[in-house]
Write an enzyme that holds these catalytic residues in place. Structure first.
Site, short mmCIF file in Angstrom:
data_model
loop_
_atom_site.label_atom_id
_atom_site.label_comp_id
_atom_site.label_asym_id
_atom_site.label_seq_id
_atom_site.Cartn_x
_atom_site.Cartn_y
_atom_site.Cartn_z
N GLU A 61 0.75 -1.34 -0.09
CA GLU A 61 -0.20 -0.34 -0.15
C GLU A 61 0.72 1.64 0.02
OE1 GLU A 61 -0.89 3.26 3.32
OE2 GLU A 61 -2.72 0.28 3.52
N HIS A 62 2.14 1.25 1.15
CA HIS A 62 3.02 2.43 0.96
C HIS A 62 3.29 2.69 -0.28
CE1 HIS A 62 3.27 3.41 5.40
NE2 HIS A 62 2.42 3.22 5.15
N GLU A 80 7.28 3.76 11.79
CA GLU A 80 5.59 3.02 12.00
C GLU A 80 5.34 1.71 12.84
OE1 GLU A 80 1.56 2.08 9.28
OE2 GLU A 80 3.73 3.31 8.48
#
Length: 432
Positions: free
Chosen positions: A69-70, A141
């Protein structure tokens, strides 16, 4: 284009499945300024062991769906966020256990932003160098979530309920698992799960459905995709005996936390879309009756200081798992979870389980639902998460109204099993 009228909520939903397999939903909303576009794939963090039917199965590192996704936002010619910004749009994305979604919101230049959404998701670009750079960013993260007590509490009880299933692994993976991700892994996952036949596009806002669908048809017809194949996913088999009954974690929190989890039996739940949605809502109503903030049980526990405003519960139900969790902060979390457990196990004789209370809660649930429909953001984010076969978010009023006290009792009988209970405690770090 198929057209479905939802007269009770005054909505018309358009649907079309394109030749490449992409399912498109359009919801025109006159009088709204913003338009939201959401492009989702049926692929999430738990899908780490997969392949095509009758072909080799692959196992990939944990956290790869979120990593992918990133990476899709980064292209050879720059960052996609900048492109959306140039067209007056904001963009975002999120990965769940079973889905990855990309979205934009804008008040104008809708065609350009829609094409940007489709194009960037359907044109992957991964290199060894960009993958290594992303590992450092996602590693930070992960460490941030490692320090979040609420996140750790949530995954703590999931690890107890699902000790073997990949559900118990953080959506972002671990620092060690993402270190193993390669560009080749990303392309393997991308080409397996990002085929149009495994994806859904939903557009809601002040749009002309025919015009918007023509833009989408034109964009997709200009691209070439391989033939669709059946995707097979494999998950470890688990029994109720493998549930960890209780575990404890310590963190620098000021107040102890406790969570009671209940694992659902996949073999006993309904499988058909509408009945599955009725079952989920029946469970929601069951827990509202027994422990919702207007129930006598909640008020009693609150007055006794056993629970406080942090207490709440949630039902999670998806394609290969379902569970409920009841959590809160408490001076004596063991006492809190014991009280909750007793209420749940004695549901049959609880005076809160009556027709009058159920009707009041159904009205409250419907009121909240109708109020939510004023938010395009809510509709966009919830629509693809709430697809139960042909049953959609807009069937919810009929489903809720149809639920009887017998439905609630039947759902409780299927779901509440003490052998499927687990407790997790997050306690303050010990001091000398």
């Amino acid at each position: 284009m198929n057209k479905k009228h939802y007269n009770q909520i005054n909505e018309v939903l358009y649907k079309e499945i394109l030749p490449n397999g992409l399912t498109v939903y359009l919801l025109p909303k006159e009088g709204f300024h913003k338009t939201y576009g959401l492009f989702s794939t049926d692929y999430g963090s738990i899908d780490n062991h997969f392949g095509y039917a009758n072909e080799t199965m692959h196992t990939v590192p944990d956290g790869i769906a979120h990593f992918l996704e990133h990476k899709l936002f980064e292209k050879e010619d720059g960052d996609v966020f900048q492109k959306f910004g140039q067209h007056g749009a904001s963009a975002n994305a999120f990965t769940s256990f079973t889905k990855t979604s990309y979205l934009f919101s804008a008040t104008n230049q809708i065609r350009k932003n829609l094409e940007t959404l489709l194009d960037f998701v359907q044109m992957p670009y991964f290199t060894k160098e960009t993958v290594e750079k992303e590992k450092r960013i996602i590693g930070q993260e992960i460490q941030m979530y490692d320090d979040d007590p609420n996140w750790q509490q949530f995954f703590g009880v999931i690890k107890n309920l699902y000790p073997k299933h990949p559900l118990h692994i953080d959506i972002a993976g671990t620092v060690e698992s993402i270190a193993a991700i390669t560009a080749e892994d990303l392309y393997l996952c991308y080409h397996t799960f990002y085929h149009p036949s495994n994806m859904t596009l939903f557009i809601v806002g002040n749009i002309d459905p025919e015009e918007t669908m023509n833009w989408i048809r034109e964009n997709q017809a200009a691209k070439t995709f391989s033939a669709a194949k059946e995707i097979k996913r494999q998950f470890p088999e688990e029994t109720v005996q493998e549930i960890i009954p209780e575990s404890i974690m310590r963190m620098p929190v000021t107040r102890p936390k406790g969570v009671l989890g209940i694992k659902g039996n996949m073999e006993k739940r309904p499988t058909e879309g509408r009945e599955l949605l009725r079952y989920k809502q029946s469970l929601n109503l069951l827990f509202q009756l027994l422990l919702g903030n207007t129930s006598a049980n909640y008020l009693r526990l609150y007055d006794q200081g056993i629970i406080d405003d942090t207490f709440g519960f949630e039902v999670s139900l998806d394609r290969s798992f379902y569970f409920a969790d009841f959590s809160g902060d408490a001076e004596y979390p063991e006492e809190m979870l014991q009280a909750v457990e007793e209420i749940l196990l004695n549901y049959e004789n609880d005076p809160e389980m009556n027709e009058k209370n159920l009707e009041l809660l159904k009205k409250k649930m419907l009121g909240k639902y109708f109020q939510s429909l004023n938010s395009l953001e809510f509709i966009a984010n919830q629509f693809t998460q709430s697809l139960f076969g042909e049953t959609t978010l807009f069937d919810l009023p009929d489903v809720i109204r149809s639920i009887t006290l017998n439905d609630v009792r039947s759902a409780a009988k299927v779901f509440i099993d003490q052998k499927a209970f687990s407790r997790f405690y997050l306690l303050p770090t010990k001091t000398n």
